[in-house]
Each structure stands twice: as structure tokens, then as C-alpha cells.
Design an enzyme around this catalytic site. Structure first.
Site, PDB file in Angstrom:
ATOM      1  N   SER A 122      49.966  55.942  42.488  1.00  0.00           N
ATOM      2  CA  SER A 122      50.141  55.637  43.902  1.00  0.00           C
ATOM      3  C   SER A 122      48.997  56.156  44.762  1.00  0.00           C
ATOM      4  O   SER A 122      48.460  57.242  44.564  1.00  0.00           O
ATOM      5  CB  SER A 122      51.448  56.240  44.407  1.00  0.00           C
ATOM      6  OG  SER A 122      51.492  56.099  45.803  1.00  0.00           O
ATOM      7  N   ARG A 163      40.907  51.241  50.532  1.00  0.00           N
ATOM      8  CA  ARG A 163      40.819  51.010  49.097  1.00  0.00           C
ATOM      9  C   ARG A 163      39.466  50.476  48.655  1.00  0.00           C
ATOM     10  O   ARG A 163      38.887  50.949  47.672  1.00  0.00           O
ATOM     11  CB  ARG A 163      41.899  50.001  48.687  1.00  0.00           C
ATOM     12  CG  ARG A 163      43.286  50.560  48.790  1.00  0.00           C
ATOM     13  CD  ARG A 163      44.330  49.511  48.483  1.00  0.00           C
ATOM     14  NE  ARG A 163      45.663  50.110  48.577  1.00  0.00           N
ATOM     15  CZ  ARG A 163      46.784  49.446  48.354  1.00  0.00           C
ATOM     16  NH1 ARG A 163      46.757  48.171  48.044  1.00  0.00           N
ATOM     17  NH2 ARG A 163      47.947  50.051  48.446  1.00  0.00           N
ATOM     18  N   HIS A 193      43.923  44.827  41.399  1.00  0.00           N
ATOM     19  CA  HIS A 193      45.296  45.094  41.795  1.00  0.00           C
ATOM     20  C   HIS A 193      45.962  43.899  42.474  1.00  0.00           C
ATOM     21  O   HIS A 193      47.127  43.593  42.243  1.00  0.00           O
ATOM     22  CB  HIS A 193      45.291  46.289  42.755  1.00  0.00           C
ATOM     23  CG  HIS A 193      46.641  46.692  43.236  1.00  0.00           C
ATOM     24  ND1 HIS A 193      47.664  46.967  42.361  1.00  0.00           N
ATOM     25  CD2 HIS A 193      47.138  46.880  44.475  1.00  0.00           C
ATOM     26  CE1 HIS A 193      48.730  47.299  43.067  1.00  0.00           C
ATOM     27  NE2 HIS A 193      48.455  47.242  44.345  1.00  0.00           N
ATOM     28  N   GLU A 233      51.849  36.089  47.424  1.00  0.00           N
ATOM     29  CA  GLU A 233      50.491  36.397  46.980  1.00  0.00           C
ATOM     30  C   GLU A 233      49.754  35.135  46.526  1.00  0.00           C
ATOM     31  O   GLU A 233      48.520  35.079  46.562  1.00  0.00           O
ATOM     32  CB  GLU A 233      50.519  37.429  45.847  1.00  0.00           C
ATOM     33  CG  GLU A 233      49.131  37.950  45.468  1.00  0.00           C
ATOM     34  CD  GLU A 233      49.135  38.974  44.323  1.00  0.00           C
ATOM     35  OE1 GLU A 233      50.212  39.474  43.969  1.00  0.00           O
ATOM     36  OE2 GLU A 233      48.050  39.267  43.799  1.00  0.00           O
ATOM     37  N   LEU A 291      54.575  43.309  50.108  1.00  0.00           N
ATOM     38  CA  LEU A 291      56.013  43.082  50.099  1.00  0.00           C
ATOM     39  C   LEU A 291      56.428  42.403  51.396  1.00  0.00           C
ATOM     40  O   LEU A 291      57.249  41.487  51.418  1.00  0.00           O
ATOM     41  CB  LEU A 291      56.746  44.414  49.939  1.00  0.00           C
ATOM     42  CG  LEU A 291      56.410  45.206  48.673  1.00  0.00           C
ATOM     43  CD1 LEU A 291      57.182  46.516  48.638  1.00  0.00           C
ATOM     44  CD2 LEU A 291      56.738  44.397  47.434  1.00  0.00           C
TER      45      LEU A 291
END
Lengths: 248, 645, 227
Positions: free
Chosen positions: B285, B338, B409, B433, B449
Site C-alpha cells: 500500500s 506515484r 498498476h 478502467e 473504485l
């Protein structure tokens, strides 16, 4: 590392299966069990043989798809882990490893280590939900939920529906799975209005699917990769008794 | 370019969706019963859409390749789901979530879509809570939030480290309810292998029954693709083994444009690759970066010693460590986004300072946090994560630093859709997605989500009526219609081709090779030279695949190896398109980093030339795809340079 | 699913097992307490007094019918469950390492129950048939002139083989109770974090004490500890 595998091979549910011996060498201790099977399959394909069919998907212990009975244990010897979370370092060099599918009448064979677990879906379809159509919901914070209840509901909701409970149970009972969902929704106010129908419906379907009967042995709890507790089964029993005895 | 109509409603940003809903055409309940909708994929987007459409009265047929809809890879999302509830009273609002998402996406997403997403995010939390999703709560019994992905407000709802699982099980329950009521027919262990179009409209699919191998024909007045991302084109990713692009790719070949295929998200905190046998990368995570410090040794020599095992992390003195994120980005430090954290890791490893035998890994060190907070606090804070890491690597992160490296990812690209989520094929929709729409060039944490459920619960069920209202007179088309027969035949022919090659190399062999090409040339840093080379390599790989792949077993049986072969064949074709897109986009934005386009060592966006969505039209496997551009107009926010320094 | 589910469903069946099980447990308490009177060592006078009461009191005799019904239900339901549970796994595992996840006696309730049943046949033949059907006049009366069931005990337990069988029966009972006691509570949903420990301890204590009390009777008589 070198291993002697005894793997259950079965062409389809129409023919009988048997254990077939394979020897596999040069296995890295950091490989997962499924990666070891990948290597074996790669080898089989190159030799022109049929690879071993097995269910797997996320390979991080959450989807519930992988399902191997390894050395007499559901998901193998590692505690609180799925098959994909089992690493070869758990075994000793030269070990003989038995690999079998989940075995239960309610989980008919498909091929090799793959079985049909759609019985679980049919059980959920009989009440494993709250009947609230999209758009009907009130603001999420209109109902306060006691933190302890919410935590217990989450403990039960952690179930991944892999079926290890059924596989490990000497009676092939599905009560840990069913009770986890019934408990989750019984512990939350949102699940309240339907609890009678839910308990009756899900248990009825569970019986129709041909699962065995719980005799409180506890193998399910011991082998559950998500550590779902037997207390859920007791709660389900209460829900059921209330539904049959108390409710009008 | 003229034919790309994104159908964004007129009016103020805040009023567009409301206005749309008030004016979209409706289908009356009696007619809904006559309309059949096919939903492919039953993850968050698919399950929520299938359930909602069935609740509304449509006849739904749902398909998934797994043995149950509950297994879709949405289940693996750990962190949480964003929603602009402002329960924390910390100044959050729909606008702020909208702005953060656009900025996080490096200004490459469509304003109207993102605003709508932020708007309906609140309804998602209400809906899921009512379904019995056990979100984390405070002692007062109300919902808890946490801050996630470096945002300044706490808007992330979560259910321990299993938020995706709980949301999916909620949607799965809603779907199973409709299956039980007979409103949805569920086809699990089925894979869509062809899209059927009749007179330019999507009218059904050909699906392979994965148990019997039979090719089934299914009619629908509309078809929804909710089939997830294509990160597995890299072979190694955090995706599930079965995640694939096949359904979307077949649709692409039937006329659906593919939007921004090169936008991929590389997650910085994954467990490094250890060997060639490796099948999957595991995400640790992002929250670990709250307390963990990322570093490598300052010198190559020390790194070399660690790689060889002659030195350990503990042997490197504080002064000899390079906490490179803290050094380069002093204000955000270890918490920078990220894409930035990932690239920085690649840089230091490319310099030869990686600390795992392969050379590709950096330390994530908790010793400072342990000294500061005590071991128990750290343990409690990252409860399940440390044992998970230890199980996989056999090392205790409380004693020695974690080793991490970026991994693929999420894919922001996907089928191009308009405001109604319809692709360029009429009646073909794409959700979650699998579509390109809301995250621009980089997705924020806890937003995947949100998007999947927004599309499925609250967007598509409104927009599909606008199309189906004109379809109520279309009687179900019998599946012996020539279009169905032709589609089934082409699927059959392709399958038989695959089986007849009987070559020497396994499917995984090809997949791994493709993955290596993609990772090397179309991964974290891309150059024109590399991409050009990669395209050629992929073409060669494709030819080799179709002449030397070995698929065991038979067609008419349960044959996972064959299923895999079909998916890899599509990945190879997609890989080429990704490379073409990456080559075309000569700028750096979000997850897409072109080495040629940087300034002072940082990514440089080119708004003048590339503020558009690249939507690619398929022209044949051997032919060059045709680029269509959808200009991105920013009417409400000003484009700015993302800076985390 | 109608309310008849209470009797037909899997949970209904185990509910019946639990209820009858607890009922039989309650009987064990009464049975063990009365039999323990032999340790007054008064030539069976106290024991015979209570035995006579149990044999002649109308309420007790009525309850005896209930007891038999309960026993039969427990046995039939148990065997039925056993059959269903075998059928739920038509193909057995080639290799099953059950010992690591559960206790052997919890998996062997049907076998243990059957052993207890076999023991009961002998036990009933030894005592119940004699007292209720054929009569025990030939054993005379005790010091207070009561029907002498104690003498019957003394006669039966002169045989070391019988005593060994009785002790073996008590072992079966021990393991059966060790699982059955807490299992009944779990089945009836009487499960609560605050009391689980207490139920478990009580269950273990009960499973040890009651069979020991029972086993000591034939042993005591055989070895002449009571006269």
C-alpha cells in the site's frame, strides 16, 4: 529444490480421476506454490503433454479463486493464507506433495484441480444482500453504527468465498461461508429488515446444493485463509431459530 | 476530427449533469422489459451497472471469465474510495475533488466528465453504506475518513485494507439479487471473443464458454464493456492473471476508437522482481510512504556490495545514504505522486545504485519511524502489510528495510467514450478502467473504485436510456442473423488457427517477451528511438507468435492455456498501438514520460501541441492506425505546471 | 422455505441434536448423582431408596418415556446426519491431514455415539430389563427391606469383562461429551465472548467428572471398595 508431486488429474466430471506422479527440480524457495505449478505446466506443454488445469487469478490472496488441497490441507500448510500465498520455502527439499482439488458433492469437478463453486453464488442470490435499489439510499451518516458491531461485521465480511471451509470440513458443510454473510448483515442496521428472509432463504439454498451438516468440528475456522470465526455460525443459528420460532 | 463528438452538454460546469439528466430521453417501464442489455465484465463497473439496469427493468445478460462475479480484480484494491462528502469539515467540496483529479491527471482529462464523477461520488458512499458495506467508523458510529495519495483533505472512505473487496461484494450482492429475481442471466466462465455489429450498431457478442469451448451467440440491444484495464500487456503487473484486453480489443477492431493507450500508471511501492519464474507483482500500500523513507546508497560500490550480499542495509552509514525523494522534492518528500516517485526510483537504479540482485530495487526504511513512534505504533499502523511482506519475501521489515520497486498498476487509457460513455460504435458502451475517460494521464489514489462505481451505478443507467429510447421498436434479432454467423465464424477460424500452429514456444514465453519489450521501451521512460525500435520488435514478435506458438489440448474443452493464448495475441496487437501512441505524444504528462520532453530533470508537458485525447482508429493488424484528436477545452480551470518540489 | 424448516433443514437437524444432547446430559447428572449413593457404603440402602423412588414415581416414569424418545431421536438424527455428511463428499481425499485442524473425537462423534449405544444395550440388559420387566425379586431385599437394586449391581460387576466394557463405555462417553457439551451450546447459538470460556471449562469439567463417576462404580464394586 526438488519435489515429488502427486497431482490429481481428471479430464472432466464424466470420467474418474487419479493421482499422477511428477518430479520437479530446480525450484527456487522464493517461488509461490502456483509459480511452481506454472513451471511444471511449462515443462508439460514443451513435452507435448496436457498442462494441469487449476483456478487462480489475483495471486495476492483476495480473489478467492485459487483452491488446492495440498498435503491434506485446504490451501496447504501455511496458516491464514491462500494457495497463492504459499511459498515453496515452507517445504523441505525432496518432499512429496499431494495436490488435490476441493472435494464436495456441491463442488462438482470441472477438470484436474478446477471445481465448480457456483453453489456459493446461488446461496448469495437467495439473500446475501440488502434489497436497496440504486438511488434509494439516504445519506450514509444518517444511521450511526456502533463501532464494535461494524468491526465484527467487517471481520465476517472478509470472507473471500474460496470454499476452503467446505473443502476442509469432514462433512463438506458450507456453514462458515453462509454464516459469514448472514453475520455481516445481521450486525449492521442496514441488514435488519430482511434478516428473517435472508436466514431462511440462504440456508434453504445451502441445503439444496448438497452441502453437509455442521457438527461443530472447527476445521473450517482453522483452515480459513481469512480467519472467519465459528462465532458466526452460532450467530447464524440464532438468526435461524429466531426466523423459525420467534418470527410470525 | 469532426466525427469525434464528445456530446458534452451545454451550460455551466456545475449544471451540465443535472441538465443532461433532466433532458435525456426516457424509456417507459413496459418497454424496458423488451430491451436486452449485455454486460461484459462484472467488476465494480460491470456488476453495479448490471444490477442497476436490472433494477430499472431491463433484461440483462452478464458475462465474466472468472468462476463467479465476485472474483473480479476490483476486489484487490486496498486503500479506499474518494468522495466529496466533507464529513471531516475540512473544506472539501465537489469542486475540490474535481480540481484535484484534473490536476492529478496532469490536465489531460475531460472537465465535464471529471466534474460529474466528483458530483456523484457522494451518492456512491450512500448507496454502498445502505448495501451493508462495512466501512470503517469512528466511535460515534459515523463514517471515518483518511487522507490518501497526498491530498490536503481527508475524503477517502475505507474498509480496512480491503475496500475494493467490500465494495465489489456489495455490488456483487446487488447483482446476485437480480439474478435471483430472474432479471439478470449470469454467464460466468465465459469470455467475449467477438463483438457483433449490425448496421453500425452493437447488437451482441460471441462468447466462448470456457468450460465446454462452445462459441455462443448472444443478442443485446446494447453492449456494455466493463472489462478492466490492460496492465498485463507488461506480463508482470499488479493485475490479476486473467485480466486482459480481449473484449475491448475486439471492440476496437470493430470500430471503437482506443483512447490514450500509452497512459499507464506505474505504482512506486511494489515488491521487486526476484526471478524469471515470477508471475505477478504485489503492491504494498501507498500508505507505507507516510512513515517509510526511500533511499539507496550514495555510491555504486556500496550498492554493489549490498547486491552481492557482502553488506547489509544496516552497514551503510547515515551519511552514505541518499534519501533521493527528500533531496529532490523537499516539500513533498516521500509523499510525492506515484509517477514522480516511480521515475525517481528508476533513475537511481539506472545509475547502478539499485539494492536487489537484479539491480532494480530501492529501500523503504521504517527505522526512523520505529525510533520516533516505537515499534508497536508502527506495527499497529501497518497491521496487515508487514506480515504480508514478510510472507512473500521472508524478511521482517521491522528489522531490515523493505525492498521496493515500481510496477505497472493501472491503465488510464482505454476505449474512447463520449459523455454518455458510448464508444464510437453506436450502442457499445465502455465503463470503469476499460474506458479512457476520467483520470487523464495519471490516476489519483482511491479514485479507481470511485470511477468504476460512478459509471455503473449513477452514470450509465441514465445515459443508456437516451440511446435505447430510439431502439424500442427493434425486436430481438435472432442469432442466426448473418452478422452473428459471420462473427462466430471469424472467432472459430481464429481459434482453429491458433491451435493448428503447434509450434515450439509456450504462450507465457511470448507474453514474457512482450512484457520485457513494453517495460524496457514503453515503461517509465520512453524515447522516440526506443519506441520505434519497440514497434518493430513487437511486429516481429507477432509474426513469430502466429507461426511458433504451442497451444496444448483441444478447443472443445476446458483449456485455460488456449484462453491465455487468445489474450496474449490481443496484447501483442495492443502493445504495438501503445508504442505508436507513446511515440506520437512527444511530451511528458502524468504516467507518460518522454525523455526528450523534460526541463531541469522534470517532466515537461506541452499544452500547446498535445492538449488532446488521442483516439486511434483500427485499420488492420498490418496497417497504421488513424489518429483522431479530441481537443481538451479547459473552461473552468487554468492549466498549471504540476510541481511537488 | 416455510417454518417447517425448523425440522427439515440442516440447522434444524443439528438443533435437534443439540437439544436432545443437552437433555441426555441432564439425565446423566441425575443418573450419576443417584448412583453415587452407593458410596455411602451402607449396603446400598440409600441407593436403593432413591432407585425405588425413580422406579415408582409416576412423573419420573413418564419422563423415562421422554428420555427414551430423546435418546432415539438423538441416535436416529445423528445417524441420519452421518449418512448425509458421508454423501456430501462422494470422492474422498487421497491424503487428508485432518489432525492439524481438528480433534479426532470431534470428527468421530458418530463412532463414539455408536460405541455408547452398544454399551447402552448391554447396560439396559443388565439393569433396566431386570428392574422394569423381568423383576429382581430373586436378589432379595436390603437391610431396610427395600427392593435390592444394589445387589443387582454387585452381581453384574463381579465380572471383570463387564467392568472393562463399562469403563470403555465411559471413555467413549468422555470423548463424546468433550465435544458434545460445548457443541450443543454452539448449535443453539448460545455463544458469547463473555461466556464462551466458562462454557468450555464447564464442558471439560463435566466430560471428565461424569464419566469418572460412572466408571468408578463398577470398579469400586469389583474391587470391593463398596459393600
Amino acid at each position: 529444490m526438488k519435489f515429488y508431486l502427486k497431482v490429481w488429474r481428471q479430464k472432466s466430471d464424466k470420467v474418474a480421476g487419479k493421482l499422477v506422479d511428477y518430479t520437479i527440480d530446480n525450484i527456487n524457495a522464493d517461488m509461490s506454490f502456483l509459480e511452481m505449478i506454472d513451471v511444471l505446466n511449462d515443462d508439460l506443454i514443451r513435452k507435448g503433454e496436457d498442462p494441469i488445469a487449476f483456478d487462480h487469478d489475483c495471486r495476492e490472496g483476495i480473489c478467492g479463486m485459487c483452491s488446492m488441497y495440498i498435503n491434506g490441507r485446504a490451501h496447504g500448510p501455511h496458516h491464514a493464507a491462500t494457495t497463492c500465498q504459499l511459498y515453496m520455502r515452507t517445504f523441505r527439499d525432496g518432499d512429496t506433495i499431494y495436490v488435490e482439488p476441493w472435494r464436495a458433492k456441491a463442488f462438482p469437478a470441472i477438470k484436474d484441480l478446477t471445481v465448480d463453486r457456483s453453489a456459493f453464488d446461488r446461496i448469495i442470490a437467495r439473500g446475501g444482500f440488502v434489497s436497496v435499489n440504486t438511488g434509494q439510499a439516504q445519506d450514509a451518516n444518517n444511521i450511526a453504527v456502533e463501532k464494535a458491531s461494524a468491526e465484527k461485521a467487517m471481520d465476517a465480511a472478509a470472507c473471500i468465498g474460496c470454499g476452503a471451509c467446505v473443502a476442509a470440513c469432514p462433512n463438506s458443510a458450507a456453514m462458515l461461508f453462509v454464516s459469514a454473510k448472514i453475520s455481516q448483515l445481521a450486525l449492521l442496521p442496514q441488514g435488519g429488515p430482511e434478516r428473517t428472509l435472508r436466514a431462511l432463504g440462504m440456508i434453504d439454498q445451502m441445503d439444496k446444493e448438497g452441502f453437509g451438516n455442521c457438527t461443530n468440528i472447527g476445521a473450517c475456522e482453522a483452515e480459513c485463509p481469512k480467519e472467519i470465526k465459528l462465532t458466526n455460525i452460532a450467530r447464524m443459528n440464532r438468526e435461524f431459530l429466531k426466523a423459525t420460532i420467534v418470527e410470525e | 476530427m469532426s466525427e469525434l463528438n464528445s456530446k458534452i452538454p451545454e451550460g455551466q460546469l456545475q449544471e451540465k449533469w443535472q441538465h443532461y439528466k433532466e433532458h435525456a430521453k426516457l424509456v417507459n417501464p413496459a418497454n424496458k422489459r423488451k430491451l436486452e442489455i449485455i454486460v461484459v465484465g462484472t467488476g465494480l463497473a460491470g456488476a453495479s451497472a448490471a444490477a442497476t439496469l436490472a433494477e430499472q427493468g431491463y433484461k440483462v445478460k452478464a458475462f465474466c471469465f472468472q468462476d463467479s462475479p465476485r472474483r473480479a480484480h476490483s476486489i484487490a484494491a486496498q486503500g479506499g474510495i474518494n468522495a466529496a462528502k466533507n464529513y471531516k469539515n475540512d473544506g472539501d467540496s465537489v469542486y475540490r475533488l474535481f480540481y484535484d483529479t484534473i490536476k492529478g491527471g496532469d490536465f489531460r482529462a475531460r472537465e465535464a466528465n471529471v466534474y460529474r464523477l466528483a458530483d456523484v461520488s457522494r451518492n456512491i458512499i450512500d448507496q454502498c453504506t445502505a448495501q451493508g458495506v462495512p466501512f470503517a467508523r469512528e466511535y460515534g458510529g459515523l463514517l471515518d475518513n483518511r487522507s490518501f495519495g497526498g491530498t490536503q483533505v481527508s475524503r477517502t472512505f475505507y474498509a480496512r485494507g480491503q475496500t475494493g473487496q467490500q465494495l465489489l461484494l456489495g455490488a456483487y450482492g446487488a447483482l446476485e439479487r437480480q439474478i435471483g429475481l430472474g432479471n439478470v442471466t449470469m454467464h460466468s466462465r465465459h469470455e467475449m471473443v467477438e463483438l457483433v455489429t449490425i448496421e453500425g450498431k452493437a447488437r451482441g457478442i460471441i462468447a466462448r464458454n470456457l468450460i465446454t469451448g462452445e462459441l455462443e451467440k448472444h443478442f443485446g440491444h446494447a453492449v456494455l464493456l466493463c472489462t478492466g484495464g490492460y496492465g498485463n500487456v507488461f506480463f508482470l503487473s499488479t493485475n490479476a492473471m486473467g485480466s486482459n484486453v480481449t473484449a475491448a480489443w475486439k471492440a476496437h477492431k470493430q470500430g471503437a476508437y482506443f483512447g490514450n493507450p500509452c497512459y499507464t500508471q506505474i505504482h512506486p511501492t511494489c515488491i521487486p522482481v526476484t526471478g524469471d519464474y515470477q508471475s505477478k507483482l504485489t503492491l504494498m500500500s501507498e500508505s507505507l510512504r507516510n512513515d517509510g523513507r526511500v533511499w539507496v546508497p550514495k555510491t555504486k560500490e556500496d550498492s554493489e556490495a549490498i547486491r552481492k550480499g557482502t553488506k547489509k542495509a544496516e552497514d551503510i552509514k547515515e551519511a552514505d545514504r541518499d534519501y533521493y525523494l527528500e533531496r529532490k522534492y523537499p516539500s513533498f518528500g516521500n509523499l510525492c505522486p506515484r509517477d514522480i516517485a516511480s521515475r525517481a526510483a528508476k533513475e537511481v537504479c539506472d545509475e547502478g545504485r539499485g539494492i536487489v540482485p537484479s539491480g532494480f530495487g530501492v529501500f523503504l526504511d521504517f527505522s526512523d519511524a520505529i525510533n520516533r513512534l516505537g515499534i508497536d505504533v508502527v506495527k499497529a499502523r501497518y497491521g496487515e502489510l508487514f506480515p504480508m511482506y514478510q510472507n512473500i519475501t521472508n524478511e521482517d521489515p521491522l528489522k531490515t528495510p523493505m525492498k521496493i520497486y515500481p510496477a505497472v498498476h493501472y491503465t488510464m487509457g482505454g476505449l474512447w467514450v463520449d459523455y454518455e460513455l458510448m464508444t464510437t460504435v453506436k450502442g457499445l458502451y465502455c465503463l470503469g478502467e476499460a474506458n479512457f475517460s476520467d483520470h487523464g494521464a495519471n490516476r489519483l489514489g482511491a479514485s479507481a473504485l470511485m470511477q468504476g462505481l460512478a459509471d455503473g451505478y449513477f452514470v450509465l443507467p441514465y445515459t443508456i436510456g437516451n440511446y435505447l429510447a430510439d431502439e424500442i421498436f427493434v425486436k430481438p434479432i435472432p442469432t442466426d442473423h448473418p452478422a452473428f454467423v459471420e462473427a462466430a465464424n471469424s472467432a472459430k477460424e481464429r481459434s482453429e488457427n491458433l491451435m493448428s500452429i503447434k509450434g515450439k514456444r509456450t504462450v507465457d514465453d511470448f507474453h514474457k517477451q512482450l512484457g520485457k519489450i513494453m517495460w524496457e521501451y514503453c515503461g517509465m521512460a520512453r524515447t522516440a528511438e526506443g519506441l520505434t525500435k519497440a514497434r518493430k520488435m513487437i511486429q516481429e514478435l507477432r509474426n513469430e507468435f502466429w507461426s511458433d506458438v504451442r497451444v496444448p489440448g483441444e478447443l472443445n474443452e476446458f483449456n485455460p492455456e488456449f484462453d491465455k493464448a487468445g489474450r496474449v495475441a490481443d496484447f501483442i496487437e495492443l502493445g504495438e498501438l501503445m508504442v505508436i501512441d507513446a511515440l506520437n505524444r512527444n511530451e511528458s504528462c502524468g504516467g507518460h514520460f518522454r525523455v526528450e520532453s523534460q526541463e531541469g530533470g522534470e517532466a515537461k508537458r506541452d499544452d500547446e501541441n498535445y492538449a488532446y485525447v488521442a483516439a486511434w482508429e483500427f485499420k488492420g493488424v498490418e496497417a497504421d492506425p488513424v489518429l483522431h484528436k479530441e481537443e481538451l477545452k479547459y473552461e473552468n480551470i487554468k492549466l498549471a505546471v504540476r510541481s511537488y518540489k | 422455505m416455510a417454518k417447517s424448516a425448523l425440522f427439515t433443514s440442516s440447522i434444524g437437524k443439528k438443533f435437534l441434536m443439540g437439544l436432545t444432547g443437552l437433555f441426555l446430559i441432564s439425565f446423566l447428572i441425575v443418573h450419576a448423582s443417584i448412583n453415587a449413593m452407593i458410596w455411602f457404603n451402607d449396603g446400598g440402602v440409600t441407593f436403593n431408596k432413591y432407585a425405588h423412588f425413580m422406579g415408582s414415581n409416576l412423573i419420573v416414569r413418564t419422563m423415562e418415556i421422554g428420555l427414551f424418545l430423546g435418546l432415539i431421536l438423538h441416535v436416529v438424527d445423528g445417524l441420519w446426519l452421518y449418512k448425509l455428511n458421508r454423501e456430501a463428499r462422494p470422492v474422498k481425499y487421497a491424503y487428508n491431514d485432518e489432525g492439524t485442524n481438528s480433534s479426532w473425537y470431534s470428527r468421530s462423534m458418530a463412532i463414539l455415539g455408536t460405541l455408547i449405544l452398544l454399551f447402552l444395550v448391554l447396560h439396559l440388559a443388565n439393569f433396566w430389563v431386570k428392574t422394569r420387566i423381568t423383576g429382581i425379586e430373586q436378589f432379595g431385599v436390603d437391610a431396610e427391606g427395600q427392593e435390592n437394586l444394589f445387589a443387582v449391581m454387585q452381581a453384574v460387576f463381579q465380572s471383570p469383562i463387564i467392568v472393562v466394557i463399562y469403563v470403555a463405555g465411559c471413555f467413549s462417553l468422555f470423548w463424546h461429551l468433550l465435544h458434545g457439551f460445548k457443541s450443543a451450546f454452539q448449535t443453539l447459538g448460545l455463544n458469547h465472548v463473555k461466556y464462551n470460556e466458562a462454557i468450555a471449562v464447564l464442558g471439560i469439567a463435566f466430560s471428565i467428572i461424569v464419566p469418572i463417576v460412572f466408571a468408578l462404580m463398577p470398579v469400586s464394586i469389583l474391587l470391593g471398595w463398596v459393600r
